[in-house]
Design an enzyme around this catalytic site. Sequence first.
Site, PDB file in Angstrom:
ATOM      1  N   HIS A  74      -6.539  -8.732  60.911  1.00 52.55           N
ATOM      2  CA  HIS A  74      -6.309 -10.119  61.325  1.00 52.55           C
ATOM      3  C   HIS A  74      -7.574 -10.631  62.031  1.00 52.55           C
ATOM      4  O   HIS A  74      -8.255  -9.862  62.693  1.00 52.55           O
ATOM      5  CB  HIS A  74      -5.096 -10.216  62.268  1.00 52.55           C
ATOM      6  CG  HIS A  74      -3.774  -9.921  61.613  1.00 52.55           C
ATOM      7  ND1 HIS A  74      -2.642  -9.615  62.311  1.00 52.55           N
ATOM      8  CD2 HIS A  74      -3.421  -9.908  60.309  1.00 52.55           C
ATOM      9  CE1 HIS A  74      -1.629  -9.414  61.468  1.00 52.55           C
ATOM     10  NE2 HIS A  74      -2.077  -9.580  60.254  1.00 52.55           N
ATOM     11  N   HIS A  97       2.052 -12.967  66.378  1.00 53.04           N
ATOM     12  CA  HIS A  97       3.330 -12.616  65.762  1.00 53.04           C
ATOM     13  C   HIS A  97       4.321 -12.303  66.871  1.00 53.04           C
ATOM     14  O   HIS A  97       3.924 -11.939  67.979  1.00 53.04           O
ATOM     15  CB  HIS A  97       3.160 -11.387  64.860  1.00 53.04           C
ATOM     16  CG  HIS A  97       2.190 -11.588  63.740  1.00 53.04           C
ATOM     17  ND1 HIS A  97       0.832 -11.588  63.938  1.00 53.04           N
ATOM     18  CD2 HIS A  97       2.374 -11.816  62.423  1.00 53.04           C
ATOM     19  CE1 HIS A  97       0.221 -11.803  62.781  1.00 53.04           C
ATOM     20  NE2 HIS A  97       1.130 -11.947  61.843  1.00 53.04           N
ATOM     21  N   GLU A 196      11.593  -2.604  57.470  1.00 51.58           N
ATOM     22  CA  GLU A 196      13.046  -2.570  57.392  1.00 51.58           C
ATOM     23  C   GLU A 196      13.541  -1.215  56.894  1.00 51.58           C
ATOM     24  O   GLU A 196      12.815  -0.444  56.267  1.00 51.58           O
ATOM     25  CB  GLU A 196      13.566  -3.652  56.429  1.00 51.58           C
ATOM     26  CG  GLU A 196      13.284  -5.060  56.900  1.00 51.58           C
ATOM     27  CD  GLU A 196      11.807  -5.402  56.852  1.00 51.58           C
ATOM     28  OE1 GLU A 196      11.118  -4.945  55.914  1.00 51.58           O
ATOM     29  OE2 GLU A 196      11.332  -6.105  57.763  1.00 51.58           O
TER      30      GLU A 196
HETATM   31  I1  8IG Z   1       2.541  -6.757  54.070  1.00 55.37           I
HETATM   32  O1  8IG Z   1       8.008  -4.790  53.665  1.00 55.37           O
HETATM   33  C1  8IG Z   1       4.379  -6.582  54.636  1.00 55.37           C
HETATM   34  N1  8IG Z   1       4.834  -7.174  55.728  1.00 55.37           N
HETATM   35  N2  8IG Z   1       9.087  -7.041  57.504  1.00 55.37           N
HETATM   36  N3  8IG Z   1       8.556  -5.894  55.565  1.00 55.37           N
HETATM   37  C2  8IG Z   1       8.199  -6.703  56.592  1.00 55.37           C
HETATM   38  N4  8IG Z   1       6.986  -7.169  56.744  1.00 55.37           N
HETATM   39  C3  8IG Z   1       6.097  -6.823  55.809  1.00 55.37           C
HETATM   40  C4  8IG Z   1       6.378  -6.006  54.733  1.00 55.37           C
HETATM   41  C5  8IG Z   1       7.682  -5.514  54.598  1.00 55.37           C
HETATM   42  N5  8IG Z   1       5.276  -5.868  54.011  1.00 55.37           N
END
Ligand code: 8IG
Length: 279
Positions: A74, A97, A196
């Site tokens: 970032h 974030h 997740e």
């Molecule tokens: I790049 O699979 C990325 N960002 N929550 N889940 C979530 N955020 C993400 C993912 C993902 N891949």
Amino acid sequence: MPRANPFDDPRTSPIDVAREAAERIRAITGVETHEIALVLGSGWAAAVEHLGEVTHEIPARELPGFVAPTVPGHVATIRSVRGRTGARILLLGARSHLYDGRGVRAVAHGARVAAACGAKAFVMTNASGGIRPDWKPGTPVLISDHINFTATSPVEGANFVDMGDAYSRRLRDIARQVDATLDEGVYIGFRGPQYETPAEIRAARSMGADLVGMSTVIDCIAAREAGLDVLALALITNHAAGVSDEPLTHDAVLAAGEAAEPRMAKLLADIVDAVAKEL
Ligand code: 8IG
């Protein structure tokens, strides 16, 4: 010592902090109005080379409300670009974030600064996990709508913001004039930072989500509250949990982003040009 976070004081209006940042941007750049604001997520940084001429580069810490990001990949500067069409573009690095722990005001700050700089269009990019199995890593996708699964909102007070056209149909149509093959889907925003579980992704799919990430939804709500038209482009960098057998690592996500970056850079610059012509 890290700089004090102006958003920690509940009496400070986040709109005032954004206005101060915008005044600093005007003073430093001499540009009265940046018509488009653009947030470059991971995998999208190379677009800068194609957008036009970077006329000013401001370290995030010199502007109220911004701080250096915590995640490798970032970027930490706010840049002013004279676009290829002549439009002024505000390039917002230093995106916060929810998982950074600086609060929802810090996440919403970029959109609010964009509005205070006079922007009409707020273009966001991100890297996302694909819930639809046919979206291979390296696929760009237009976000058509979102599910805010973060259990929070950037809106303060009883302001019932209309989210009926959150991701502008008009701007999506313009993007598809640039690349007719662009697919679109519903983004679900989780707080993170953990990825997740497969059960959470099955739940997300049954709710109607096509892609998943940890950004974008809060920024979008703040942008709509501020009256901006939003366009969001996601780069699918991984299959979401349980969609395929590969384990999910940030390194693999970055690698997929890097591999797609030259392609995404040209696509995004062409879309920004097309949006600028229609402002
Ligand atoms: I790049 O699979 C990325 N960002 N929550 N889940 C979530 N955020 C993400 C993912 C993902 N891949």
